[in-house]
Design an enzyme around this catalytic site. Structure first.
Site, PDB file in Angstrom:
ATOM      1  N   HIS A  37      42.336  33.785  43.890  1.00  0.00           N
ATOM      2  CA  HIS A  37      41.168  33.172  42.992  1.00  0.00           C
ATOM      3  C   HIS A  37      41.702  31.913  42.491  1.00  0.00           C
ATOM      4  CE1 HIS A  37      38.850  34.303  39.007  1.00  0.00           C
ATOM      5  NE2 HIS A  37      38.541  33.023  39.303  1.00  0.00           N
ATOM      6  N   HIS A  39      39.635  27.989  42.923  1.00  0.00           N
ATOM      7  CA  HIS A  39      38.404  27.109  43.020  1.00  0.00           C
ATOM      8  C   HIS A  39      38.793  25.635  43.494  1.00  0.00           C
ATOM      9  CE1 HIS A  39      36.101  29.870  40.722  1.00  0.00           C
ATOM     10  NE2 HIS A  39      36.957  30.136  40.175  1.00  0.00           N
ATOM     11  N   HIS A 216      32.720  36.745  39.889  1.00  0.00           N
ATOM     12  CA  HIS A 216      33.298  36.723  38.789  1.00  0.00           C
ATOM     13  C   HIS A 216      32.649  37.809  37.794  1.00  0.00           C
ATOM     14  CE1 HIS A 216      35.180  33.074  40.083  1.00  0.00           C
ATOM     15  NE2 HIS A 216      35.585  32.818  38.925  1.00  0.00           N
ATOM     16  N   GLU A 218      33.954  37.974  33.888  1.00  0.00           N
ATOM     17  CA  GLU A 218      34.982  37.499  32.891  1.00  0.00           C
ATOM     18  C   GLU A 218      34.649  37.896  31.635  1.00  0.00           C
ATOM     19  OE1 GLU A 218      33.661  32.824  33.898  1.00  0.00           O
ATOM     20  OE2 GLU A 218      35.772  33.582  33.996  1.00  0.00           O
ATOM     21  N   ASP A 298      43.306  30.087  39.216  1.00  0.00           N
ATOM     22  CA  ASP A 298      41.752  29.718  38.965  1.00  0.00           C
ATOM     23  C   ASP A 298      41.544  28.222  39.271  1.00  0.00           C
ATOM     24  OD1 ASP A 298      39.258  30.454  38.182  1.00  0.00           O
ATOM     25  OD2 ASP A 298      39.577  30.730  36.285  1.00  0.00           O
ATOM     26  N   ASP A 299      41.780  27.431  38.005  1.00  0.00           N
ATOM     27  CA  ASP A 299      41.644  25.818  38.127  1.00  0.00           C
ATOM     28  C   ASP A 299      42.946  25.324  37.828  1.00  0.00           C
ATOM     29  OD1 ASP A 299      38.590  26.186  38.699  1.00  0.00           O
ATOM     30  OD2 ASP A 299      39.175  27.519  36.937  1.00  0.00           O
TER      31      ASP A 299
END
Ligand code: ADE
Ligand code: ZN
Length: 373
Positions: A37, A39, A216, A218, A298-299
Site C-alpha cells: 500500500h 502510492h 481504498h 478508509e 501509504d505516502d
C-alpha cells in the site's frame, strides 16, 4: 505549495514523537517488509520534488524543508491537494524513472522491503500519456531490481473523484498497453466523493482482462467493504478500518482471509481513517479479531514516515514484537499478486531474515502496576 493550509494556532500537531529504544529500533530495521500500500506520487522525497519543479519551471511557493507540512493536513482533501502538486511536476520518462527508482531503493530496499506493489495514479499527472508513464516507471523498476534485488509490480489507481466513464477509459488503456509489470487496479482519492458502486463497470472490465483488484475504504462504512468484495471483485482492501464496526462483516472477512493493507502513520496523521490519536486502536482491533492485516506507509515522506518507522510506531503503541511484525509481512506475502513460485521465494527469504533478527524485550508496563492500588 500554497494550496496547503497551515495548522491553525493552538491546534496540536498530529504527529507524536516515538521514544528511542535501541533494541526496538534494531529489530524494526532488520525485519523484512513487503509493501502493498504505497502510492508512487506519495513516495517522492522533498528534494526530488524541488528539483523536478525547478526543471519544469513550476513554482512551489515554499522551501524544501517544509514542502510536506504534515500538521497542515486537517483532512484527506488537504493532503490530496498537496499530492496533486507533486504529481504535476513528474512529467517526462526520466522523471518517472527517477521517482520509481528512488521509491524502490532509498524508500524500499534500504528498509529491507523485499517486494512492493506500487500504485500509479495516471490521473495525477495531467497531460501525460499513460504509455509515457509506463515507460519510465518500468525502466525504474528494472534498474532498482538489478541494483538492489528489490522486486516490484504495478497497480493502476483510478481517481474515485472522477466519473465512472473516466475509470472505464483508464482500464481500457491499461488493457491496450498491457505489460507484465501491471498486475492490477486500485481506487484512490477521497471515498466521500466517490462511492465504490460508481466503478462497477471499470472493475468488471479489469476482472475480465485478468487484472487483480483492490480499492481504498478508509473513512467509509463497513458496507463499502461488501461492495468492494461482491461488486468490484476485490481480493484485498486498502485500509478498511471501519470493518470492525460490523461483527458480521468482520467474521466473513476473517473466514475468507481477506487482506487489509493498513498504514498506521498516514492514517493517524490524516485523521480520516484510523484512530487519529496515536493509539492505533482500530489496527489492534483488526489484529485481535483475527483479520489478515498488512502494514505499509501509504505516502511515506509526505507523512514523515517510512517502512521501518511504521513498524516502529506499532511496536511502541501496541507493544508488538518480532513475531507479530513478522506476521504482518507473512500476511503481505499471502496477499500479494505474485504467483506461487514468487510467493514461495519471498517466504523463504523473509523467514531467513526473521530468524536472524533478535527480538526486542517485551514492553515495560511496570509503571502501570505501580499505579494500581
Ligand atoms: N492517494 C494517495 N494516498 C491516498 C490515501 N491514503 N487515500 C486515498 N487516496 C490516496
Ligand atoms: Zn493509500
Amino acid at each position: 505549495m500554497s494550496a496547503t493550509a497551515r495548522r491553525p494556532p493552538g491546534h496540536p500537531p498530529h504527529s507524536r514523537p516515538v521514544p528511542t529504544d535501541p533494541a526496538v529500533d534494531a529489530m524494526v530495521a532488520a525485519l523484512p517488509k513487503v509493501s502493498l500500500h504505497c502510492h508512487l506520487i506519495g513516495t517522492v522525497a522533498p528534494g526530488t520534488v524541488a528539483e523536478l519543479a525547478a526543471k519544469h519551471g513550476v513554482p512551489l511557493g515554499r522551501g524544501v524543508e517544509d514542502l510536506y507540512d504534515h500538521d497542515s493536513y486537517q483532512d484527506l482533501g488537504e493532503f490530496l491537494r498537496v499530492l496533486d502538486v507533486v504529481g504535476s511536476v513528474i512529467r517526462d520518462v526520466d522523471d518517472f524513472h527517477r521517482v520509481t527508482y528512488e521509491s524502490l531503493t532509498a524508500g524500499g530496499a534500504d528498509h529491507n522491503v523485499l517486494y512492493r506493489e506500487i500504485q500509479l495514479s495516471p490521473p495525477g499527472h495531467p497531460g501525460v500519456p499513460y504509455p509515457r508513464i509506463l515507460e519510465g516507471v518500468v525502466a525504474g523498476l528494472r534498474d532498482a531490481r538489478s541494483d538492489t534485488g528489490i522486486d516490484a509490480r504495478l497497480v493502476v489507481g483510478i481517481n474515485r473523484e472522477r466519473s465512472g466513464a473516466e475509470a472505464v477509459e483508464l482500464v481500457q488503456q491499461v488493457i491496450e498497453h498491457r505489460v507484465d509489470e501491471v498486475v492490477g487496479i486500485g481506487l484512490d482519492y477521497a471515498e466521500v466523493n466517490g462511492p465504490p458502486g460508481r466503478f462497477v463497470e471499470a472493475y468488471r472490465l479489469a476482472g475480465r482482462a485478468g487484472l487483480d483488484r483492490t480499492a481504498h475504504s478508509e473513512s467509509g462504512p463497513p458496507g463499502h467493504v461488501l461492495t468492494l468484495l461482491d461488486e468490484l471483485g476485490c481480493s484485498r482492501i486498502d485500509h478498511g478500518y471501519h470493518v470492525v464496526d460490523d461483527p458480521e462483516i468482520t467474521s466473513r472477512c476473517v473466514a475468507e482471509r481477506i487482506p487489509f493493507t493498513c498504514t498506521p502513520v498516514s492514517s493517524d496523521i490524516g485523521r480520516y481513517s484510523g484512530s487519529g490519536d496515536g493509539t492505533h486502536t482500530r489496527i489492534r482491533q483488526m489484529v485481535d479479531a483475527g483479520l489478515c492485516v498488512t502494514i505499509d506507509s501509504d505516502d511515506p515522506p509526505m507523512f514523515g514516515t517510512d517502512p521501518t518507522h511504521d513498524f516502529r510506531v506499532l511496536a511502541h503503541a501496541l507493544g508488538y514484537r518480532r513475531e507479530q511484525l513478522a506476521a504482518f509481512t507473512a500476511n503481505a506475502i499471502d496477499a500479494c499478486w505474485l504467483d506461487g513460485t514468487g510467493k514461495a521465494d519471498l517466504r523463504r527469504r523473509a523467514a531467513a531474515m526473521v530468524a536472524a533478527t533478535p527480538d526486542a524485550p517485551p514492553p515495560d508496563h511496570s509503571h502501570l502496576l505501580e499505579e494500581t492500588p
